[in-house]
Design an enzyme around this catalytic site. Structure first.
Site, PDB file in Angstrom:
ATOM      1  N   LYS A 157       0.855  -1.195   0.000  1.00  0.00           N
ATOM      2  CA  LYS A 157       0.000   0.000   0.000  1.00  0.00           C
ATOM      3  C   LYS A 157       0.880   1.230   0.000  1.00  0.00           C
ATOM      4  CE  LYS A 157       0.779   1.835   3.412  1.00  0.00           C
ATOM      5  NZ  LYS A 157       2.061   2.356   3.969  1.00  0.00           N
ATOM      6  N   TYR A 245      -4.408   4.060   6.480  1.00  0.00           N
ATOM      7  CA  TYR A 245      -4.901   3.105   7.496  1.00  0.00           C
ATOM      8  C   TYR A 245      -6.182   3.628   8.140  1.00  0.00           C
ATOM      9  CZ  TYR A 245      -0.437   0.596   7.267  1.00  0.00           C
ATOM     10  OH  TYR A 245       0.647  -0.120   6.836  1.00  0.00           O
TER      11      TYR A 245
HETATM   12  P1  NAD Z   1      12.590   1.385   2.187  1.00  0.00           P
HETATM   13  O1  NAD Z   1      13.144   2.650   1.680  1.00  0.00           O
HETATM   14  O2  NAD Z   1      13.167   0.800   3.420  1.00  0.00           O
HETATM   15  O3  NAD Z   1      12.608   0.266   1.051  1.00  0.00           O
HETATM   16  C1  NAD Z   1      12.479   0.570  -0.316  1.00  0.00           C
HETATM   17  C2  NAD Z   1      13.426  -0.294  -1.123  1.00  0.00           C
HETATM   18  O4  NAD Z   1      13.294   0.071  -2.492  1.00  0.00           O
HETATM   19  C3  NAD Z   1      14.908  -0.086  -0.748  1.00  0.00           C
HETATM   20  O5  NAD Z   1      15.532  -1.346  -0.657  1.00  0.00           O
HETATM   21  C4  NAD Z   1      15.471   0.706  -1.923  1.00  0.00           C
HETATM   22  O6  NAD Z   1      16.820   0.425  -2.177  1.00  0.00           O
HETATM   23  C5  NAD Z   1      14.601   0.199  -3.077  1.00  0.00           C
HETATM   24  N1  NAD Z   1      14.550   1.110  -4.223  1.00  0.00           N
HETATM   25  C6  NAD Z   1      14.576   0.728  -5.488  1.00  0.00           C
HETATM   26  N2  NAD Z   1      14.511   1.776  -6.306  1.00  0.00           N
HETATM   27  C7  NAD Z   1      14.479   2.873  -5.535  1.00  0.00           C
HETATM   28  C8  NAD Z   1      14.431   4.266  -5.821  1.00  0.00           C
HETATM   29  N3  NAD Z   1      14.387   4.757  -7.082  1.00  0.00           N
HETATM   30  N4  NAD Z   1      14.390   5.121  -4.776  1.00  0.00           N
HETATM   31  C9  NAD Z   1      14.390   4.674  -3.500  1.00  0.00           C
HETATM   32  N5  NAD Z   1      14.435   3.340  -3.178  1.00  0.00           N
HETATM   33  C10 NAD Z   1      14.480   2.451  -4.203  1.00  0.00           C
HETATM   34  O7  NAD Z   1      11.002   1.649   2.391  1.00  0.00           O
HETATM   35  P2  NAD Z   1       9.958   0.740   3.164  1.00  0.00           P
HETATM   36  O8  NAD Z   1       9.594   1.404   4.424  1.00  0.00           O
HETATM   37  O9  NAD Z   1      10.430  -0.651   3.211  1.00  0.00           O
HETATM   38  O10 NAD Z   1       8.665   0.875   2.193  1.00  0.00           O
HETATM   39  C11 NAD Z   1       8.555   0.173   0.989  1.00  0.00           C
HETATM   40  C12 NAD Z   1       7.072  -0.007   0.629  1.00  0.00           C
HETATM   41  O11 NAD Z   1       6.448  -0.782   1.642  1.00  0.00           O
HETATM   42  C13 NAD Z   1       6.258   1.285   0.546  1.00  0.00           C
HETATM   43  O12 NAD Z   1       5.316   1.197  -0.472  1.00  0.00           O
HETATM   44  C14 NAD Z   1       5.557   1.370   1.885  1.00  0.00           C
HETATM   45  O13 NAD Z   1       4.320   2.073   1.831  1.00  0.00           O
HETATM   46  C15 NAD Z   1       5.336  -0.094   2.183  1.00  0.00           C
HETATM   47  N6  NAD Z   1       5.261  -0.367   3.630  1.00  0.00           N
HETATM   48  C16 NAD Z   1       4.192  -1.038   4.097  1.00  0.00           C
HETATM   49  C17 NAD Z   1       4.095  -1.307   5.430  1.00  0.00           C
HETATM   50  C18 NAD Z   1       2.922  -2.093   5.930  1.00  0.00           C
HETATM   51  O14 NAD Z   1       2.769  -2.213   7.132  1.00  0.00           O
HETATM   52  N7  NAD Z   1       2.129  -2.673   5.064  1.00  0.00           N
HETATM   53  C19 NAD Z   1       5.076  -0.878   6.318  1.00  0.00           C
HETATM   54  C20 NAD Z   1       6.168  -0.191   5.815  1.00  0.00           C
HETATM   55  C21 NAD Z   1       6.255   0.059   4.449  1.00  0.00           C
END
Ligand code: NAD
Length: 394
Positions: A157, A245
């Site tokens: 999401k 949420y």
């Molecule tokens: P994060 O930044 O930790 O992870 C993102 C990943 O994407 C990284 O490994 C990064 O290297 C990679 N990536 C690839 N191309 C990229 C670019 N152009 N710019 C930046 N990063 C790039 O973020 P996260 O917190 O893990 O979030 C990732 C997704 O998961 C989001 O869509 C977020 O909304 C979702 N999320 C959902 C929940 C949930 O509870 N459902 C919780 C946290 C995050």
């Protein structure tokens, strides 16, 4: 009687806090050890999902795209608790990181892909499902490419940034006859399911109002929060990330779609975190039954993940409501507070298995692409209501 209730409440509070430490520690431990319930259960949770009629050992192969914070800390360790899903492939721009994770979780290094050779995953029969855990602005592209590679898709999401992107994802999945599910974990989590049941069964009387608050203080030093401050990658600010949420809660607790929306938006002037995305959005939704939902979403206040439901006979409080573990559900009546102890389960494993089971049974998952599109559509209307100061008819 009140005193007795009070002391029981305090005892449970202490147990709850003690349990939190244990679970928080084990979250970072070995896969398969997290989310084990560690308290005596006063009340059984919802009945376990009926097992589909398929061989007990059958598991679908999953590829995780994006090895960021959420993927590595929550999703990948949760495969250890899945019954129908196993991790078989990784997609990352960082080969060394992927190698390390592959070794830790027993993924064959031949199944490590990068963003350039991602499409060749079509030739890998071990991969049935692709789970997109990238910044929001990349969800549509990688979901569409994944569906075109013949794989089923789980997408984080918010589903995507625009309604058009969401529609393109739905169309690509339909064209390839693949399932598309949005990872709305709260709709698989036992405390939220119990809250839905309580609210919709009439146990609280006639539903009148819902409040839901989701906030946290955006940390520009955290790499996972840096892209969240960039409109191109995040799509929006707190609303797209966590206000979603509150929006989801209002929709799944009522089981209805809103008919009217009003909203107000505000960002602290001069705060560099909010040059491109908003800090606060408060919005009100009116549902056909007459329920009004007052929702807040913020990147400025301390961690808050709360849902309250107000009925004519009783109120329900879920706080935390949408955390990763250790939820609390209290029913409040005139002279008593009744805490519901429900067995905690790994909501990530439940949602992943739900998609695997939906694929095996050829059924539409409970939270398909259309559910994600509806939220993106409503969030756009919330922004419109805030910008114009007008109540919008949906
Ligand atoms: P994060 O930044 O930790 O992870 C993102 C990943 O994407 C990284 O490994 C990064 O290297 C990679 N990536 C690839 N191309 C990229 C670019 N152009 N710019 C930046 N990063 C790039 O973020 P996260 O917190 O893990 O979030 C990732 C997704 O998961 C989001 O869509 C977020 O909304 C979702 N999320 C959902 C929940 C949930 O509870 N459902 C919780 C946290 C995050």
């Amino acid at each position: 009687m009140l005193d007795l209730l009070k002391s029981e409440f305090t005892r449970r509070t202490i147990l709850h806090k003690a349990g939190f430490g244990l679970i928080a520690l084990s979250t970072f431990g070995v896969a398969g050890t997290i989310f084990k319930p560690n308290r005596t259960l006063a009340q059984a949770g919802p009945a376990p999902a009926k097992e589909p009629s398929m061989p007990p050992e059958k598991k679908l192969g999953w590829a995780v795209v994006g090895l960021g914070k959420f993927a590595t800390e929550q999703i990948i360790p949760s495969f250890g608790e899945c019954k129908r899903s196993k991790l078989v492939a990784l997609v990352s721009g960082d080969r060394a990181k992927a190698e390390g994770i592959a070794q830790q979780y027993g993924v064959n290094s031949k199944n490590i892909y990068n963003y350039q050779n991602y499409d060749t995953i079509r030739n890998n029969p071990e991969v049935d499902v692709i789970y997109i855990i990238l910044p929001n602005g990349l969800h549509a592209e990688y979901s569409v490419r994944g569906a075109q590679a013949g794989k089923h898709i789980m997408c984080e999401k918010p589903m995507a940034i625009t309604v058009e992107e969401c529609q393109a994802m739905i169309d690509a999945a339909k064209k390839g006859d693949r399932k598309l599910m949005i990872a709305y974990r709260a709709q698989y989590e036992p405390y939220n399911l119990a809250a839905i049941k309580l609210a919709q069964s009439g146990k609280l009387g006639k539903l009148k109002a819902i409040t839901s608050d989701h906030g946290r203080n955006l940390d520009p030093k955290d790499p996972a929060d840096r892209w969240r401050a960039q409109k191109k990658l995040a799509g929006g600010g707190s609303l797209y990330d966590i206000g979603i949420y509150s929006l989801q809660a209002a929709r799944y607790i009522t089981g209805e779609e809103p008919q009217e929306i009003s909203a107000m938006m505000y960002s602290t002037p001069g705060d560099p975190r909010f040059r491109e995305v908003e800090e606060n959005v408060n919005f009100v939704l009116r549902f056909p039954s007459g329920v009004l939902a007052n929702c807040t979403s913020s990147y400025g206040y301390a961690d808050t993940k709360r849902i309250q439901v107000f009925g004519s006979d009783a109120a329900l409080e879920l706080d935390p409501a949408t955390d990763y573990y250790q939820h609390r559900l209290i029913i409040k009546r005139k002279n008593s507070n009744e805490e519901q102890n429900i067995q905690e389960k790994n909501q990530f494993a439940l949602e992943m298995d739900h998609l695997s089971e939906s694929i095996m049974a050829n059924k539409q998952p409970k939270t398909p692409g259309e559910e994600g599109l509806q939220d993106v559509r409503l969030m756009q209307l919330i922004y419109q209501a805030a910008r114009t100061g007008k109540t919008i008819k949906v």
